[in-house]
Design an enzyme around this catalytic site. Structure first.
Site, PDB file in Angstrom:
ATOM      1  N   CYS A 275      15.242   1.021  -5.556  1.00 12.02           N
ATOM      2  CA  CYS A 275      15.791   0.370  -5.177  1.00 12.02           C
ATOM      3  C   CYS A 275      14.407   0.335  -3.836  1.00 12.02           C
ATOM      4  O   CYS A 275      13.587  -0.723  -3.570  1.00 12.02           O
ATOM      5  CB  CYS A 275      16.866  -0.245  -4.687  1.00 12.02           C
ATOM      6  SG  CYS A 275      18.351  -0.362  -5.408  1.00 12.02           S
ATOM      7  N   GLN A 277      10.720   1.047  -3.669  1.00 11.23           N
ATOM      8  CA  GLN A 277      10.143   0.578  -4.155  1.00 11.23           C
ATOM      9  C   GLN A 277      10.077  -1.004  -5.037  1.00 11.23           C
ATOM     10  O   GLN A 277       8.904  -1.958  -3.877  1.00 11.23           O
ATOM     11  CB  GLN A 277       9.004   1.039  -5.477  1.00 11.23           C
ATOM     12  CG  GLN A 277       7.977   0.682  -6.103  1.00 11.23           C
ATOM     13  CD  GLN A 277       7.062   1.433  -6.625  1.00 11.23           C
ATOM     14  OE1 GLN A 277       6.994   2.834  -6.691  1.00 11.23           O
ATOM     15  NE2 GLN A 277       7.012   1.195  -8.036  1.00 11.23           N
TER      16      GLN A 277
HETATM   17  P1  NAD Z   1      22.450  -2.345 -12.561  1.00  8.87           P
HETATM   18  O1  NAD Z   1      21.266  -2.171 -13.902  1.00  8.87           O
HETATM   19  O2  NAD Z   1      22.584  -0.321 -12.679  1.00  8.87           O
HETATM   20  O3  NAD Z   1      23.829  -2.536 -12.732  1.00  8.87           O
HETATM   21  C1  NAD Z   1      23.562  -4.540 -13.091  1.00  8.87           C
HETATM   22  C2  NAD Z   1      24.376  -4.501 -14.224  1.00  8.87           C
HETATM   23  O4  NAD Z   1      24.077  -6.037 -13.910  1.00  8.87           O
HETATM   24  C3  NAD Z   1      23.848  -4.115 -15.949  1.00  8.87           C
HETATM   25  O5  NAD Z   1      25.051  -4.072 -16.337  1.00  8.87           O
HETATM   26  C4  NAD Z   1      23.585  -5.841 -16.345  1.00  8.87           C
HETATM   27  O6  NAD Z   1      24.704  -5.487 -17.566  1.00  8.87           O
HETATM   28  C5  NAD Z   1      24.405  -6.573 -15.651  1.00  8.87           C
HETATM   29  N1  NAD Z   1      23.755  -7.599 -15.879  1.00  8.87           N
HETATM   30  C6  NAD Z   1      22.978  -8.968 -15.653  1.00  8.87           C
HETATM   31  N2  NAD Z   1      22.232  -9.929 -16.157  1.00  8.87           N
HETATM   32  C7  NAD Z   1      24.669  -9.768 -15.996  1.00  8.87           C
HETATM   33  C8  NAD Z   1      25.151 -10.993 -16.491  1.00  8.87           C
HETATM   34  N3  NAD Z   1      24.471 -12.488 -15.922  1.00  8.87           N
HETATM   35  N4  NAD Z   1      26.114 -10.881 -16.991  1.00  8.87           N
HETATM   36  C9  NAD Z   1      26.808 -10.214 -16.862  1.00  8.87           C
HETATM   37  N5  NAD Z   1      26.639  -8.579 -16.793  1.00  8.87           N
HETATM   38  C10 NAD Z   1      25.265  -9.019 -15.806  1.00  8.87           C
HETATM   39  O7  NAD Z   1      22.256  -2.497 -11.031  1.00  8.87           O
HETATM   40  P2  NAD Z   1      22.317  -1.868  -9.862  1.00  8.87           P
HETATM   41  O8  NAD Z   1      22.122  -0.405  -8.950  1.00  8.87           O
HETATM   42  O9  NAD Z   1      23.682  -1.518  -9.910  1.00  8.87           O
HETATM   43  O10 NAD Z   1      21.962  -2.581  -8.695  1.00  8.87           O
HETATM   44  C11 NAD Z   1      21.983  -4.099  -8.761  1.00  8.87           C
HETATM   45  C12 NAD Z   1      22.082  -4.933  -7.279  1.00  8.87           C
HETATM   46  O11 NAD Z   1      22.351  -4.132  -6.180  1.00  8.87           O
HETATM   47  C13 NAD Z   1      20.275  -4.534  -7.280  1.00  8.87           C
HETATM   48  O12 NAD Z   1      20.242  -5.901  -6.715  1.00  8.87           O
HETATM   49  C14 NAD Z   1      20.027  -3.834  -6.755  1.00  8.87           C
HETATM   50  O13 NAD Z   1      18.921  -3.642  -5.705  1.00  8.87           O
HETATM   51  C15 NAD Z   1      21.247  -3.300  -5.773  1.00  8.87           C
HETATM   52  N6  NAD Z   1      21.469  -2.647  -4.885  1.00  8.87           N
HETATM   53  C16 NAD Z   1      21.859  -0.999  -5.968  1.00  8.87           C
HETATM   54  C17 NAD Z   1      21.928   0.174  -4.870  1.00  8.87           C
HETATM   55  C18 NAD Z   1      22.139   1.444  -5.711  1.00  8.87           C
HETATM   56  O14 NAD Z   1      22.027   2.140  -5.639  1.00  8.87           O
HETATM   57  N7  NAD Z   1      21.899   1.148  -7.795  1.00  8.87           N
HETATM   58  C19 NAD Z   1      22.462   0.219  -3.608  1.00  8.87           C
HETATM   59  C20 NAD Z   1      22.325  -0.976  -3.176  1.00  8.87           C
HETATM   60  C21 NAD Z   1      22.252  -2.295  -3.460  1.00  8.87           C
HETATM   61  C1  UGA Z   2      18.696   4.109  -1.051  1.00  7.31           C
HETATM   62  C2  UGA Z   2      19.389   3.556   0.857  1.00  7.31           C
HETATM   63  O1  UGA Z   2      19.371   4.962   0.913  1.00  7.31           O
HETATM   64  C3  UGA Z   2      20.810   2.990   0.636  1.00  7.31           C
HETATM   65  O2  UGA Z   2      21.104   2.576   1.622  1.00  7.31           O
HETATM   66  C4  UGA Z   2      20.709   1.792  -0.039  1.00  7.31           C
HETATM   67  O3  UGA Z   2      21.439   0.887  -0.502  1.00  7.31           O
HETATM   68  C5  UGA Z   2      20.183   1.544  -1.434  1.00  7.31           C
HETATM   69  O4  UGA Z   2      18.496   2.430  -1.601  1.00  7.31           O
HETATM   70  C6  UGA Z   2      19.701   0.783  -2.190  1.00  7.31           C
HETATM   71  O5  UGA Z   2      19.879  -0.513  -2.433  1.00  7.31           O
HETATM   72  O6  UGA Z   2      19.662   1.135  -3.701  1.00  7.31           O
HETATM   73  P1  UGA Z   2      19.251   5.823  -2.744  1.00  7.31           P
HETATM   74  O7  UGA Z   2      17.661   5.197  -3.306  1.00  7.31           O
HETATM   75  O8  UGA Z   2      19.872   5.695  -3.577  1.00  7.31           O
HETATM   76  O9  UGA Z   2      20.026   4.931  -1.918  1.00  7.31           O
HETATM   77  O10 UGA Z   2      19.617   6.955  -2.613  1.00  7.31           O
HETATM   78  P2  UGA Z   2      18.744   7.914  -0.625  1.00  7.31           P
HETATM   79  O11 UGA Z   2      19.535   8.662  -0.174  1.00  7.31           O
HETATM   80  O12 UGA Z   2      17.919   6.869  -0.297  1.00  7.31           O
HETATM   81  O13 UGA Z   2      16.686   9.043  -1.540  1.00  7.31           O
HETATM   82  C7  UGA Z   2      15.627   7.851  -1.911  1.00  7.31           C
HETATM   83  C8  UGA Z   2      14.448   8.384  -2.603  1.00  7.31           C
HETATM   84  O14 UGA Z   2      14.022   9.005  -0.456  1.00  7.31           O
HETATM   85  C9  UGA Z   2      15.889   9.790  -3.085  1.00  7.31           C
HETATM   86  O15 UGA Z   2      14.103   9.903  -3.876  1.00  7.31           O
HETATM   87  C10 UGA Z   2      15.434  10.492  -2.645  1.00  7.31           C
HETATM   88  O16 UGA Z   2      15.008  11.846  -2.796  1.00  7.31           O
HETATM   89  C11 UGA Z   2      14.085  10.576  -1.674  1.00  7.31           C
HETATM   90  N1  UGA Z   2      14.272  10.717   0.060  1.00  7.31           N
HETATM   91  C12 UGA Z   2      15.826  10.610   0.987  1.00  7.31           C
HETATM   92  C13 UGA Z   2      13.481  11.606   0.889  1.00  7.31           C
HETATM   93  O17 UGA Z   2      12.316  12.338   0.134  1.00  7.31           O
HETATM   94  N2  UGA Z   2      12.966  12.263   1.847  1.00  7.31           N
HETATM   95  C14 UGA Z   2      14.655  12.053   2.503  1.00  7.31           C
HETATM   96  O18 UGA Z   2      14.670  12.366   4.458  1.00  7.31           O
HETATM   97  C15 UGA Z   2      15.083  11.206   1.863  1.00  7.31           C
END
Ligand code: NAD
Ligand code: UGA
Length: 476
Positions: A275, A277
């Protein structure tokens, strides 16, 4: 009417854990997580869940089959639900307008169109995916243009802030829950309905309600601020290496200022994850579209420093190994983008591995949780099948991975790497034996006493008890 049934579209890293915790805390609500991937749903329904997340297994075990269900029957899930989370992926666009920067909303749009096709009763549709500002407007346009007679929708923004590796704790003890909605009677009522769900375990004072656009932008802003801190400390790590300052000491001193705080100041090989990037690129793209080039350039720099840090670290490994790693065996410890997850999306380890393979190194890779097939897939995508088959070996433990190698490169901060028996490891390695600590987690003094040549991030190290010179600074 209180919410009785929730459907979540997308059984990924967000949909799975978030809905598991909702099911745990709201026994009066039936929660169904649906996904178009049969394989993913089958994994959620098996004993080996598709994602590794500490504490998740227990929560799923308690709720699955009681009030938590995983299904590929998307139609049924949508039809029966009062409230629908859209939790699908929103990757960076890989082609067309905004390629490489804009968020690709095709999955969000696909989910919205499915809801419009299927729903024959009023629904609250909640945007949980991370999206550009005003994405809710597009969802609304699709739903309202395609609604069946008598069916109305409320669209809410409820971004997710969990971090992988600590997702369950983040969900159970969220710093805040953010809900954005329309400032209309119906909009405010929908916000209240979702507040009610979270109030089962989150104190009301920690549930923030805003307008929809503030909620959407706050998610991008939060990730941008977090990543900015890492790029800030990583940029200073280069200054530390050139001057003799120690980045850990600088981070400690700076972080003691209560206005700044100590978190997210751990210098590293660079940030990874699905996320940071993608969301900053999205923010940059939005700023450019809004004709705000200075703001776009400001946030772009957070990404640029991260690329610089990954390249700088990889170059340091090659430079220290006499400027050639051709046919040298190098152990890569850690492949996940951070500890306590099996996720490798945008992992800095991929960048380091690719650079070393391009230079002809033989890699011995070990990660405690990443599946072998995932490592091979990531590297094959980054380089090519031939290189990977010829030059990459995967191991089941750190001792066998490091035996006979010239150098160890720590890419992920797994706790188990801290307590390895480095004396034994040293004895089994080629000499001189190098450690490149890309996470600054190891006891460097102890390693140097054993005989290792140690390189870390943001710190000049001693070789065989002799402090290295300051290079250019001494000549100033
Ligand atoms: P992910 O790729 O792990 O999961 C998404 C799922 O949605 C996949 O399993 C895919 O098959 C499914 N999908 C896509 N289109 C679909 C459809 N039309 N019907 C049914 N299923 C469908 O993604 P993720 O990491 O869970 O991220 C989801 C969202 O949440 C992204 O926008 C991401 O930016 C955000 N987010 C992710 C994190 C994280 O830690 N991964 C944290 C906060 C927010
Ligand atoms: C991050 C945010 O922390 C969440 O709040 C957000 O919901 C999520 O992105 C998202 O939108 O997906 P995540 O990417 O799961 O969560 O993990 P982080 O703990 O934020 O680490 C991100 C990257 O930064 C990792 O590669 C970690 O090793 C690195 N990092 C983190 C550092 O290099 N230095 C630090 O001090 C902290």
């Amino acid at each position: 009417m209180p919410i009785k049934k929730i459907c979540c579209i997308g059984a990924g890293y967000v949909g799975g854990p978030t809905c598991s915790v909702i099911a745990l805390k709201c026994p009066n609500i039936m929660v169904t997580v649906v996904d178009k991937s049969k394989e993913r749903i089958a994994q959620w329904n098996s004993d080996k869940l598709p994602i590794y997340e500490p504490g998740l297994d227990d929560v799923v075990k308690k709720c699955k089959g009681v009030n938590l269900f995983f299904s590929v029957d998307i139609e049924k899930g949508i039809r029966e639900a009062d409230l629908i989370f859209i939790s699908v992926n929103t990757p960076t666009k890989t082609f067309g307008n905004g390629k490489g920067r804009a968020a690709d909303l095709k999955y969000v749009e696909g989910a919205a169109r499915m809801i419009a096709d299927i729903a024959d009763e009023d629904k609250i549709v909640v945007e949980k995916s991370t999206v550009p500002v005003r994405a809710a407007e597009s969802i609304m346009n699709i739903l309202r243009a395609n609604h069946k007679p008598g069916v109305s929708y409320q669209i809410l923004s409820n971004p997710e802030f969990l971090s992988e590796g600590t997702a369950i704790d983040n969900l159970l003890n969220a710093d805040r829950v953010l809900i954005g909605g329309e400032d209309t009677k119906e909009g405010l009522a929908a916000v209240e309905e979702l507040c009610w769900v979270y109030e089962h375990w989150i104190p009301r004072k920690n549930i923030l309600t805003t307008n929809t656009w503030s909620s959407e932008l706050s998610k991008l802003a939060a990730n941008a601020f977090l990543a900015q801190r890492i790029s800030s400390i990583n940029s200073l790590s280069a200054v530390c290496e050139a001057t003799g300052a120690d980045v850990s000491e600088v981070a400690r001193a700076v972080g003691r200022d209560s206005r700044i705080g100590p978190k997210f100041l751990q210098a590293s090989v660079g940030f990874g994850g699905s996320c940071f990037q993608k969301d900053i690129l999205n923010l940059v793209y939005i700023c450019e579209c809004l004709n705000l080039p200075e703001v776009a350039a400001y946030w772009q720099q957070v990404i640029d420093i991260n690329e610089y840090q990954k390249s700088r670290f990889s170059a340091k490994v090659i430079g220290s190994l006499f400027n050639t790693v051709t046919d040298k065996k190098i152990a890569l410890l850690g492949f996940a983008f951070k500890k306590d997850t099996g996720d490798t999306r945008e992992s800095p380890a991929i960048h380091v591995a690719k650079t070393l393979l391009d230079e002809g190194a033989k890699l011995h890779i070990y990660d405690p949780k990443v599946e072998s097939a995932q490592i091979i897939e990531d590297l094959t995508y980054a380089i090519d099948d031939y290189h990977v088959k010829k030059s990459v070996s995967l191991y089941n433990d750190a001792y066998s991975a490091t035996a006979g190698t010239h150098a160890i490169v720590v890419c992920t901060e797994w706790d188990e790497f801290i307590t390895l028996d480095y004396k034994n490891i040293y004895n089994a390695m080629m000499k001189p034996a190098y450690v490149f600590d890309g996470r600054n987690i190891l006891d460097h003094d102890k390693l140097m006493k054993i005989g290792f040549e140690v390189h870390s991030i943001g710190k000049q190290m001693q070789r065989c008890g002799v402090k290295r010179t300051w290079g250019s600074m001494n000549q100033m």
